[in-house]
Design a protein around this motif. Structure first.
Motif, PDB file in Angstrom:
ATOM      1  N   THR A  84       0.815  -1.220   0.000  1.00 34.26           N
ATOM      2  CA  THR A  84       0.000   0.000   0.000  1.00 34.26           C
ATOM      3  C   THR A  84       0.846   1.266   0.000  1.00 34.26           C
ATOM      4  N   SER A  85       2.113   1.165   0.323  1.00 28.08           N
ATOM      5  CA  SER A  85       2.952   2.358   0.443  1.00 28.08           C
ATOM      6  C   SER A  85       3.679   2.662  -0.872  1.00 28.08           C
ATOM      7  N   ALA A  86       3.322   3.796  -1.482  1.00 27.29           N
ATOM      8  CA  ALA A  86       3.986   4.196  -2.731  1.00 27.29           C
ATOM      9  C   ALA A  86       5.470   4.473  -2.481  1.00 27.29           C
ATOM     10  N   ARG A  87       5.786   5.004  -1.304  1.00 23.26           N
ATOM     11  CA  ARG A  87       7.193   5.297  -0.983  1.00 23.26           C
ATOM     12  C   ARG A  87       8.012   4.013  -0.913  1.00 23.26           C
ATOM     13  N   LEU A  88       7.461   2.988  -0.259  1.00 23.63           N
ATOM     14  CA  LEU A  88       8.202   1.726  -0.163  1.00 23.63           C
ATOM     15  C   LEU A  88       8.294   1.042  -1.520  1.00 23.63           C
ATOM     16  N   ILE A  89       7.239   1.171  -2.325  1.00 15.38           N
ATOM     17  CA  ILE A  89       7.295   0.568  -3.670  1.00 15.38           C
ATOM     18  C   ILE A  89       8.349   1.302  -4.521  1.00 15.38           C
ATOM     19  N   ASP A  90       8.467   2.612  -4.367  1.00 16.87           N
ATOM     20  CA  ASP A  90       9.544   3.350  -5.079  1.00 16.87           C
ATOM     21  C   ASP A  90      10.905   2.781  -4.688  1.00 16.87           C
ATOM     22  N   ARG A  91      11.067   2.594  -3.386  1.00 23.68           N
ATOM     23  CA  ARG A  91      12.340   2.053  -2.870  1.00 23.68           C
ATOM     24  C   ARG A  91      12.590   0.660  -3.446  1.00 23.68           C
ATOM     25  N   ALA A  92      11.513  -0.158  -3.509  1.00 25.40           N
ATOM     26  CA  ALA A  92      11.637  -1.523  -4.042  1.00 25.40           C
ATOM     27  C   ALA A  92      12.063  -1.484  -5.511  1.00 25.40           C
ATOM     28  N   ARG A  93      11.443  -0.595  -6.268  1.00 22.42           N
ATOM     29  CA  ARG A  93      11.754  -0.530  -7.713  1.00 22.42           C
ATOM     30  C   ARG A  93      13.191  -0.085  -7.938  1.00 22.42           C
ATOM     31  N   GLN A  94      13.663   0.821  -7.075  1.00 24.19           N
ATOM     32  CA  GLN A  94      15.056   1.261  -7.223  1.00 24.19           C
ATOM     33  C   GLN A  94      16.033   0.134  -6.895  1.00 24.19           C
TER      34      GLN A  94
END
Ligand SMILES: C[S@@+](CC[C@H](N)C(=O)[O-])C[C@H]1O[C@@H](n2cnc3c(N)ncnc32)[C@H](O)[C@@H]1O
Length: 234
Positions: A84-94
């Motif tokens: 649910t966290s866009a910030r954590l998903i950004d981190r995951a994608r990086q």
């Protein structure tokens, strides 16, 4: 969320699809203080050895993709992390540019058809979903997407026996109507569980295959006991 459903004559009626309460979807915390945390629950890939490398695996509540990335490194070619966290998903994608990740806007609803998933990883997510209802809603949705014989690998925190934890369980039990739910100093509301609660949560749709207890470091760097369960969808 509302959706139109067919009705006999007249305009379509509106039916409520159950979404999680704010308590069970603390998106703001995970997009702010929670987005910089480190997660540590270990995964034993021997528990997934019966899966083909093409198995469709969903890492529910994947955070920054720690376990999702490990599953890909392990040779699983069709693994997706959702959170649910866009910030954590950004981190995951990086961190894992070749792994598929998705932000969940309406948890626990998943964008997969019935019985289309071979395995779900659920690591340190129930602890973020404090209510009985929220946890049951999630398990119902995971049961829907998993195929018969599919695997659910759960890792989550148990009730701790030390004074600091017992004091905070006691302090918040009345407010949250559950012993084991507590507020952290940095603004999360979390839950620790009995072994029975975690096992009973799965009883309707699953057979429990294997369990083990592990010691983990929590996101606030305390040592804690956790339970891991490998369950097989009936
Ligand atoms: C403690 S972290 C664990 C992350 C990851 N599973 C791991 O072990 O590395 C919990 C994660 O669950 C996510 N989360 C919390 N509530 C959620 C919900 N209702 N639905 C989906 N994800 C949720 C948080 O955003 C966070 O990324």
């Amino acid at each position: 969320m509302l959706r139109a459903v067919p009705s006999a004559g007249g305009p379509p009626k509106r039916e409520t699809i159950k979404t999680m309460s704010e308590l069970d979807n603390q998106r703001h915390f995970w997009d702010t203080a929670g987005a910089a945390k480190t997660f540590t629950h270990p995964i034993d890939f021997a528990w997934l050895s019966r899966l083909a490398s093409t198995a469709r695996i969903i890492d529910y509540g994947c955070g920054y993709g720690r376990i999702t990335g490990l599953a890909q490194q392990q040779g699983f070619a069709s693994v997706e992390g959702v959170d649910t966290s866009a910030r954590l998903i950004d981190r995951a994608r990086q961190s894992h540019p070749t792994v598929s990740f998705r932000v969940l806007l309406n948890p626990p609803k998943l964008p997969y058809s019935d019985t289309s998933v071979d395995a779900v990883l659920l690591f340190a997510v129930l602890t973020c979903i404090p209510t009985d209802t929220g946890q049951q809603q999630l398990v119902t949705e995971l049961t829907r997407v998993l195929r018969p014989g599919g695997l659910l690998y759960v890792s989550d925190l148990l009730l701790q026996t030390d004074q600091r934890n017992q004091a905070r369980y006691q302090q918040h039990a009345e407010t949250y109507e559950t012993y084991g739910v507590f507020e952290t100093d940095d603004g999360a509301i979390c839950r620790h569980h009995t072994v029975d609660w975690l096992q009973n949560l799965l009883l309707d749709g699953f057979n429990i295959d294997t369990t083990r207890q592990v010691t983990v470091e929590t996101m606030n760097a305390n040592s804690a006991n956790a339970l891991q369960i490998l369950a097989v969808k009936r």
